[in-house]
Design an enzyme around this catalytic site. Structure first.
Site, PDB file in Angstrom:
ATOM      1  N   CYS A 121       2.193  -2.293 -12.226  1.00 18.24           N
ATOM      2  CA  CYS A 121       1.893  -0.947 -11.879  1.00 18.24           C
ATOM      3  C   CYS A 121       0.924   0.067 -12.762  1.00 18.24           C
ATOM      4  O   CYS A 121      -0.179   0.126 -12.254  1.00 18.24           O
ATOM      5  CB  CYS A 121       3.133   0.093 -11.852  1.00 18.24           C
ATOM      6  SG  CYS A 121       4.322  -0.863 -10.299  1.00 18.24           S
TER       7      CYS A 121
HETATM    8  N1  LIG Z   1       7.725  -4.009  -9.633  1.00 22.76           N
HETATM    9  C1  LIG Z   1       7.782  -2.851  -9.735  1.00 22.76           C
HETATM   10  O1  LIG Z   1       8.564  -2.098 -10.326  1.00 22.76           O
HETATM   11  C2  LIG Z   1       7.015  -1.873  -8.764  1.00 22.76           C
HETATM   12  C3  LIG Z   1       7.317  -0.373  -8.481  1.00 22.76           C
HETATM   13  C4  LIG Z   1       6.708   0.204  -7.478  1.00 22.76           C
HETATM   14  C5  LIG Z   1       5.732  -0.335  -6.528  1.00 22.76           C
HETATM   15  N2  LIG Z   1       5.674  -1.664  -6.995  1.00 22.76           N
HETATM   16  C6  LIG Z   1       4.430  -2.169  -5.902  1.00 22.76           C
HETATM   17  O2  LIG Z   1       5.122  -2.825  -4.941  1.00 22.76           O
HETATM   18  C7  LIG Z   1       4.587  -4.075  -4.450  1.00 22.76           C
HETATM   19  C8  LIG Z   1       5.243  -5.317  -4.697  1.00 22.76           C
HETATM   20  O3  LIG Z   1       5.378  -5.604  -6.155  1.00 22.76           O
HETATM   21  P1  LIG Z   1       6.572  -6.459  -6.752  1.00 22.76           P
HETATM   22  O4  LIG Z   1       6.819  -6.214  -8.293  1.00 22.76           O
HETATM   23  O5  LIG Z   1       7.706  -6.424  -5.716  1.00 22.76           O
HETATM   24  O6  LIG Z   1       5.747  -7.915  -6.574  1.00 22.76           O
HETATM   25  P2  LIG Z   1       6.423  -9.206  -6.762  1.00 22.76           P
HETATM   26  O7  LIG Z   1       5.183 -10.206  -7.076  1.00 22.76           O
HETATM   27  O8  LIG Z   1       7.614  -9.172  -7.421  1.00 22.76           O
HETATM   28  O9  LIG Z   1       6.808  -9.703  -5.348  1.00 22.76           O
HETATM   29  C9  LIG Z   1       5.962  -9.696  -4.232  1.00 22.76           C
HETATM   30  C10 LIG Z   1       6.595 -10.844  -3.299  1.00 22.76           C
HETATM   31  O10 LIG Z   1       5.638 -11.192  -2.100  1.00 22.76           O
HETATM   32  C11 LIG Z   1       5.634 -12.482  -1.905  1.00 22.76           C
HETATM   33  N3  LIG Z   1       4.238 -12.332  -0.875  1.00 22.76           N
HETATM   34  C12 LIG Z   1       3.039 -12.630  -1.435  1.00 22.76           C
HETATM   35  N4  LIG Z   1       2.084 -12.613  -0.358  1.00 22.76           N
HETATM   36  C13 LIG Z   1       2.750 -12.811   0.629  1.00 22.76           C
HETATM   37  C14 LIG Z   1       2.595 -12.909   2.156  1.00 22.76           C
HETATM   38  N5  LIG Z   1       1.497 -12.716   2.669  1.00 22.76           N
HETATM   39  N6  LIG Z   1       3.607 -12.491   2.943  1.00 22.76           N
HETATM   40  C15 LIG Z   1       5.001 -12.515   2.316  1.00 22.76           C
HETATM   41  N7  LIG Z   1       5.371 -12.423   1.295  1.00 22.76           N
HETATM   42  C16 LIG Z   1       4.326 -12.546   0.243  1.00 22.76           C
HETATM   43  C17 LIG Z   1       5.660 -13.123  -2.924  1.00 22.76           C
HETATM   44  O11 LIG Z   1       5.868 -14.527  -2.892  1.00 22.76           O
HETATM   45  C18 LIG Z   1       6.659 -12.372  -3.817  1.00 22.76           C
HETATM   46  O12 LIG Z   1       7.906 -13.037  -3.661  1.00 22.76           O
HETATM   47  C19 LIG Z   1       3.143  -3.942  -5.454  1.00 22.76           C
HETATM   48  O13 LIG Z   1       2.194  -3.042  -4.550  1.00 22.76           O
HETATM   49  C20 LIG Z   1       3.461  -3.027  -6.351  1.00 22.76           C
HETATM   50  O14 LIG Z   1       2.452  -2.278  -6.918  1.00 22.76           O
HETATM   51  C21 LIG Z   1       6.105  -2.328  -7.623  1.00 22.76           C
END
Ligand SMILES: NC(=O)c1ccc[n+]([C@@H]2O[C@H](COP(=O)([O-])OP(=O)(O)OC[C@H]3O[C@@H](n4cnc5c(N)ncnc54)[C@H](O)[C@@H]3O)[C@@H](O)[C@H]2O)c1
Length: 439
Positions: free
Chosen positions: A276
């Protein structure tokens, strides 16, 4: 009797916890949310493109260190299922999109995950659904990229299908907060969209905060992360100034934090990490250009923060030099390669950048991280290493030990007693000593 409108029907199903919740992207954000919905009684269907993740979840295994497998098993017993079949989107009343939003190599927003997800879902959508985007993104994404795609099949947003933006605020590894106790902001494309969003989150989140538009919700998330990036940049700069003046920045931050108002402590470190803080601010930088504006604080913080790995390496180089040693040929043990303490997440970790710089300078680099037993395959970095188990002999055998991430599981007393040289980027070794260098 007159048929209930889509919005009334949807809100009623959400409030009665009958609505089926589809979570798309079962990562750090999507998985805890899916488990939360399941635990309060909603039927939940998880979607992911990664077949191995889907299989593991369906076998009752967790994918994330801080979520126990028992939580996944309990959800499975309550009916939670994961799938790669996007054609099942029509079974869901809600579709919550939690896919990655990285930057491309030009440091511009890469919305391809969001767009691919929507393109796989939209042909299976039906009237009466609510779609929520949770991925961090620039203001305008929901209006410009999500709503038109949802409407492509002739559905009217706000009458047939409801679209909201509700940013995730997950803080993995923080024991004081969980998905339900972190207030959640929500903005809708229309007032009925917002109504659907409030009903979607109202049963699982203690406090849902409505805002007037999806753009306001999108910018809220960015402001939160920019606030962190800028303040971390500030303390990182202060760290260098304090060090040159012979002052311990951690002592100063601790003292300043006794002020009961108007000061929030932020801590310096080896650089920004995680999915992030190093990335999200540049989503705004990019969008602001469309309005002829420059986001100078974001750029400056980025410049200061991204210089930190070089600063740490220069401190290590100077400390070895003092001991008549060169980096080339020295054995350096990096402690902690996750981007922050007590988690197993290595995305954008500055430790890896430091390891690469040391390797390029000819050091023999090893690492120890109780949360990451084997150095994983990464897109841009390659190390064929396993975590070194620490004991007095091992710690004493390195020319330098570099504390990059201050996991609680390290035995700091033992490290202090046996390391020849400690380069501390986290202020963990407060007492001055001839073998400790603050970086
Ligand atoms: N990790 C955090 O602490 C956090 C906190 C706030 C916001 N975010 C935001 O949340 C979003 C997701 O982050 P995350 O950390 O969960 O990512 P992540 O990489 O842990 O998880 C994303 C998941 O989406 C899947 N994926 C990718 N493309 C896909 C598709 N086309 N269809 C279905 N699934 C698909 C991946 O296989 C993966 O399992 C980002 O925008 C991030 O900026 C993350």
């Amino acid at each position: 009797m007159e048929r209930m409108s889509h919005i009334d029907n949807l809100v009623a199903r959400l409030e009665r916890r009958e609505a089926r919740i589809g979570i798309i992207g079962l990562g750090y954000v999507g998985l805890p949310l899916a488990l939360r919905y399941s635990s309060v009684g909603y039927p939940v269907l998880g979607f992911d493109i990664a077949g191995d993740k889907v299989e593991r979840l369906n076998n009752g295994e967790t994918l994330i260190e801080h979520i126990p497998s028992t939580a996944v098993q309990a959800a499975r017993q309550a009916g939670f299922e994961a799938t790669t079949e996007f054609s099942r989107a029509g079974e869901c009343d809600a579709l919550v999109v939690c896919v990655p939003t990285p930057l491309n190599k030009y440091r511009e927003p890469d919305l391809s995950f969001v767009i691919n997800t929507l393109e796989s879902l939209t042909r299976y959508m039906r009237p009466g659904q609510v779609v929520s985007l949770e991925s961090t993104t620039y203001p305008g994404t929901t209006d410009e990229e999500v709503a038109p795609r949802v409407a492509a099949n002739g559905a009217v947003v706000g009458r047939d299908i409801f679209v909201v933006y509700s940013p995730e605020r997950e803080d993995p590894g923080n024991p004081d907060f969980s998905t339900h106790s972190i207030p959640k902001v929500c903005g809708g494309v229309t007032p009925d969209c917002l109504r659907a969003g409030m009903a979607l989150y109202g049963q699982v989140i203690d406090r849902v905060v409505p805002v007037s538009s999806t753009r306001a919700a999108e910018l809220t998330k960015l402001l939160e992360n920019i606030h962190r990036a800028v303040n971390i940049g500030l303390v990182n700069e202060m760290k260098i100034v304090a060090d040159r003046m012979g002052i311990d920045i951690h002592e100063v931050i601790g003292a300043a934090a006794t002020k009961p108002f108007g000061f929030v402590p932020y801590y310096p470190g080896p650089g920004l990490g995680g999915h992030c803080i190093p990335i999200d601010p540049f989503y705004l930088t990019w969008k602001a250009r469309e309005f002829g504006l420059h986001t100078r604080f974001i750029e400056l913080a980025g410049e200061v923060n991204s210089a930190m790995p070089d600063y740490v390496v220069s401190k290590l180089t100077a400390a070895l030099n003092e001991r008549r040693k060169a980096v080339k040929g020295s054995r350096v043990l990096v402690l902690g390669i996750a981007y922050k303490k007590n988690v197993d997440d290595m995305r954008e970790s500055p430790s890896v950048m430091i390891m690469e710089k040391l390797r390029d300078l000819g050091a023999e680099v090893a690492y120890s991280d109780p949360h990451i037993p084997v150095f994983p395959r990464m897109r841009e970095h390659h190390f064929d290493l396993r975590s070194v188990a620490l004991d007095p002999d091992v710690v004493g055998s390195y020319d330098a030990v570099l504390l990059a991430t201050d996991h609680d599981r390290f035995d700091y007393g033992m490290i202090h007693a046996h390391a020849a040289l400690i380069v501390d980027t986290r202020g963990k070794f407060a007492e001055p000593s001839s073998h400790i260098v603050k970086a």
